[in-house]
Design a protein around this motif. Sequence first.
Motif, mmCIF file in Angstrom:
data_model
loop_
_atom_site.group_PDB
_atom_site.id
_atom_site.type_symbol
_atom_site.label_atom_id
_atom_site.label_comp_id
_atom_site.label_asym_id
_atom_site.label_seq_id
_atom_site.Cartn_x
_atom_site.Cartn_y
_atom_site.Cartn_z
ATOM 1 N N GLN A 151 -6.679 6.261 -2.947
ATOM 2 C CA GLN A 151 -5.355 6.082 -2.346
ATOM 3 C C GLN A 151 -5.363 4.932 -1.338
ATOM 4 O OE1 GLN A 151 -4.058 9.815 -0.688
ATOM 5 N NE2 GLN A 151 -4.468 10.939 -2.570
ATOM 6 N N VAL A 152 -6.365 4.929 -0.469
ATOM 7 C CA VAL A 152 -6.430 3.907 0.570
ATOM 8 C C VAL A 152 -6.754 2.540 -0.038
ATOM 9 C CG1 VAL A 152 -7.583 3.201 2.706
ATOM 10 C CG2 VAL A 152 -7.024 5.607 2.321
ATOM 11 N N ALA A 153 -7.536 2.531 -1.112
ATOM 12 C CA ALA A 153 -7.830 1.267 -1.795
ATOM 13 C C ALA A 153 -6.550 0.642 -2.335
ATOM 14 C CB ALA A 153 -8.826 1.507 -2.928
ATOM 15 N N ARG A 154 -5.683 1.484 -2.917
ATOM 16 C CA ARG A 154 -4.415 0.963 -3.425
ATOM 17 C C ARG A 154 -3.529 0.454 -2.297
ATOM 18 N NH1 ARG A 154 -4.905 5.360 -7.210
ATOM 19 N NH2 ARG A 154 -3.891 6.766 -5.731
ATOM 20 N N ALA A 155 -3.589 1.147 -1.160
ATOM 21 C CA ALA A 155 -2.713 0.779 -0.038
ATOM 22 C C ALA A 155 -3.180 -0.471 0.695
ATOM 23 C CB ALA A 155 -2.624 1.949 0.948
ATOM 24 N N THR A 156 -4.493 -0.708 0.731
ATOM 25 C CA THR A 156 -5.027 -1.796 1.558
ATOM 26 C C THR A 156 -5.682 -2.921 0.772
ATOM 27 O OG1 THR A 156 -7.212 -0.753 1.809
ATOM 28 C CG2 THR A 156 -5.485 -0.129 3.407
ATOM 29 N N GLY A 157 -6.059 -2.646 -0.477
ATOM 30 C CA GLY A 157 -6.760 -3.652 -1.253
ATOM 31 C C GLY A 157 -8.257 -3.691 -0.986
ATOM 32 N N GLN A 158 -8.775 -2.757 -0.190
ATOM 33 C CA GLN A 158 -10.207 -2.747 0.124
ATOM 34 C C GLN A 158 -11.017 -2.105 -1.005
ATOM 35 O OE1 GLN A 158 -11.645 -1.808 3.923
ATOM 36 N NE2 GLN A 158 -9.966 -2.764 5.051
ATOM 37 N N ASP A 159 -12.319 -2.347 -0.962
ATOM 38 C CA ASP A 159 -13.218 -1.864 -2.006
ATOM 39 C C ASP A 159 -13.260 -0.336 -2.041
ATOM 40 O OD1 ASP A 159 -15.463 -2.380 -3.988
ATOM 41 O OD2 ASP A 159 -16.472 -1.129 -2.492
ATOM 42 N N ARG A 160 -13.078 0.213 -3.217
ATOM 43 C CA ARG A 160 -13.002 1.671 -3.362
ATOM 44 C C ARG A 160 -14.344 2.347 -3.038
ATOM 45 N NH1 ARG A 160 -10.521 4.751 -8.679
ATOM 46 N NH2 ARG A 160 -11.134 6.868 -8.127
ATOM 47 N N GLN A 189 -10.302 0.632 12.302
ATOM 48 C CA GLN A 189 -9.563 1.736 12.916
ATOM 49 C C GLN A 189 -8.396 2.165 12.028
ATOM 50 O OE1 GLN A 189 -8.167 0.877 16.849
ATOM 51 N NE2 GLN A 189 -7.369 2.927 17.193
ATOM 52 N N ASP A 190 -7.690 1.192 11.455
ATOM 53 C CA ASP A 190 -6.583 1.506 10.555
ATOM 54 C C ASP A 190 -7.084 2.244 9.325
ATOM 55 O OD1 ASP A 190 -4.720 0.290 12.198
ATOM 56 O OD2 ASP A 190 -4.903 -1.649 11.206
ATOM 57 N N VAL A 191 -8.180 1.766 8.765
ATOM 58 C CA VAL A 191 -8.728 2.381 7.562
ATOM 59 C C VAL A 191 -9.153 3.818 7.844
ATOM 60 C CG1 VAL A 191 -10.697 2.353 5.976
ATOM 61 C CG2 VAL A 191 -9.435 0.242 6.456
ATOM 62 N N ASP A 192 -9.812 4.033 8.963
ATOM 63 C CA ASP A 192 -10.216 5.394 9.314
ATOM 64 C C ASP A 192 -9.009 6.315 9.458
ATOM 65 O OD1 ASP A 192 -12.828 4.658 9.248
ATOM 66 O OD2 ASP A 192 -13.202 4.808 11.407
ATOM 67 N N ALA A 193 -7.947 5.802 10.040
ATOM 68 C CA ALA A 193 -6.728 6.604 10.205
ATOM 69 C C ALA A 193 -6.126 6.952 8.847
ATOM 70 C CB ALA A 193 -5.723 5.855 11.063
ATOM 71 N N LEU A 194 -6.106 5.969 7.941
ATOM 72 C CA LEU A 194 -5.563 6.208 6.608
ATOM 73 C C LEU A 194 -6.423 7.213 5.840
ATOM 74 C CD1 LEU A 194 -4.580 2.565 5.559
ATOM 75 C CD2 LEU A 194 -3.049 4.416 6.253
ATOM 76 N N LEU A 195 -7.743 7.040 5.925
ATOM 77 C CA LEU A 195 -8.633 7.963 5.235
ATOM 78 C C LEU A 195 -8.513 9.378 5.800
ATOM 79 C CD1 LEU A 195 -11.848 5.773 4.827
ATOM 80 C CD2 LEU A 195 -10.425 6.688 2.988
ATOM 81 N N THR A 196 -8.442 9.485 7.109
ATOM 82 C CA THR A 196 -8.314 10.802 7.744
ATOM 83 C C THR A 196 -7.042 11.498 7.281
ATOM 84 O OG1 THR A 196 -9.545 10.071 9.681
ATOM 85 C CG2 THR A 196 -8.157 12.015 9.941
ATOM 86 N N GLU A 197 -5.956 10.737 7.213
ATOM 87 C CA GLU A 197 -4.689 11.318 6.752
ATOM 88 C C GLU A 197 -4.787 11.759 5.299
ATOM 89 O OE1 GLU A 197 0.003 10.023 6.055
ATOM 90 O OE2 GLU A 197 -1.379 8.675 7.096
ATOM 91 N N ALA A 198 -5.389 10.905 4.463
ATOM 92 C CA ALA A 198 -5.501 11.228 3.042
ATOM 93 C C ALA A 198 -6.419 12.423 2.801
ATOM 94 C CB ALA A 198 -6.011 10.014 2.275
ATOM 95 N N LEU A 199 -7.464 12.552 3.611
ATOM 96 C CA LEU A 199 -8.418 13.644 3.436
ATOM 97 C C LEU A 199 -7.825 15.017 3.760
ATOM 98 C CD1 LEU A 199 -11.627 11.961 4.892
ATOM 99 C CD2 LEU A 199 -11.322 12.778 2.537
ATOM 100 N N GLN A 200 -6.688 15.022 4.391
ATOM 101 C CA GLN A 200 -6.050 16.300 4.694
ATOM 102 C C GLN A 200 -5.570 17.011 3.433
ATOM 103 O OE1 GLN A 200 -2.949 15.656 7.579
ATOM 104 N NE2 GLN A 200 -4.330 14.791 9.105
ATOM 105 N N SER A 201 -5.322 16.244 2.384
ATOM 106 C CA SER A 201 -4.813 16.862 1.154
ATOM 107 C C SER A 201 -5.546 16.393 -0.100
ATOM 108 C CB SER A 201 -3.319 16.556 1.002
ATOM 109 O OG SER A 201 -3.091 15.161 0.957
ATOM 110 N N ALA A 202 -6.614 15.598 0.066
ATOM 111 C CA ALA A 202 -7.295 15.066 -1.099
ATOM 112 C C ALA A 202 -8.811 15.078 -0.910
ATOM 113 C CB ALA A 202 -6.819 13.635 -1.368
ATOM 114 N N LYS A 203 -9.532 15.044 -2.022
ATOM 115 C CA LYS A 203 -10.983 14.940 -1.996
ATOM 116 C C LYS A 203 -11.366 13.515 -1.568
ATOM 117 C CE LYS A 203 -11.569 18.252 -5.778
ATOM 118 N NZ LYS A 203 -12.071 18.443 -7.167
#
Length: 282
Positions: A260-269, A239-253
């Motif tokens: 961006q989210v990989a850097r913030a969370t350490g998850q696989d890009r 749920q957190d990851v989806d929220a972060l991705l949704t926010e990032a997708l507002q201004s990024a491909k």
Amino acid sequence: MDAGVAHQPLQPGLYIVATPIGNLGDITMRAAETLARCDGVACEDTRVTGKLMKHLGLSKPLWRYDDHAGEKDRARLVAAMQEKAVALVSDAGTPLVSDPGYRLVRDARAAGVPVTTLPGACAAIAGLTLSGLPNDRFLFAGFLPNKDKARREALESAAKADATAIFYETAPRLVKSLDAIGQLLPGREIAVARELTKLHEECRTGTAAELAAHFAAYPAKGEIVLLVGPGGDERADEQDVDALLTEALQSAKPSQAAAQVARATGQDRKTLYARALELRGA
């Protein structure tokens, strides 16, 4: 301060003296005594240090030593330290923290000059204590660069450390830096501490987007400590990851959002990229 002690000369050498960052009441008794007993003061701006000396009721020779000081300036000061007690101060806070004084310390030590430090106020530490961000590990990285590419590289470098990152920033550049943090490190907890120890001291926390919106509407004044909470190795839930991705997708491909989210969370890009595509198509 004992009047007798105040008139006793100090032993020759270099004395690194921390000064207040805003509230003159934060000068330490030891710092005031040292400034009273030294033979001269090396400082960034004689006008600024002159005000502090006047507040303390002191009059000493003030020698300018700032970012523009060269090897000859250091050599003269080091030569003076062989016979005189020289205090080194910055305009505010602890010398050598985002300050050119380290070169003078290196040259003094190389010349066999005794070096003594007198700890005191430091804006970076004051901001950290106010922020409520994790403080078991922290990285002080000085002023954020003004250029976009250099700023991005500085933020990316700081993001690799599992620690709270501390930067100094100027009021006119604050919103731009917060926007950059929001794009590169979505989801990180941010703190903006300003006017530390002064009447209008403020420490505001939130996401980079929230703080950028606030300071765009209410422009900051004064000197600023900007803190970025750690991402570390903690793994956000779906749920957190989806929220972060949704926010990032507002201004990024999708690829940029995943990075961006990989850097913030350490998850696989790659996994994040696949999920970003799903969210983009939803």
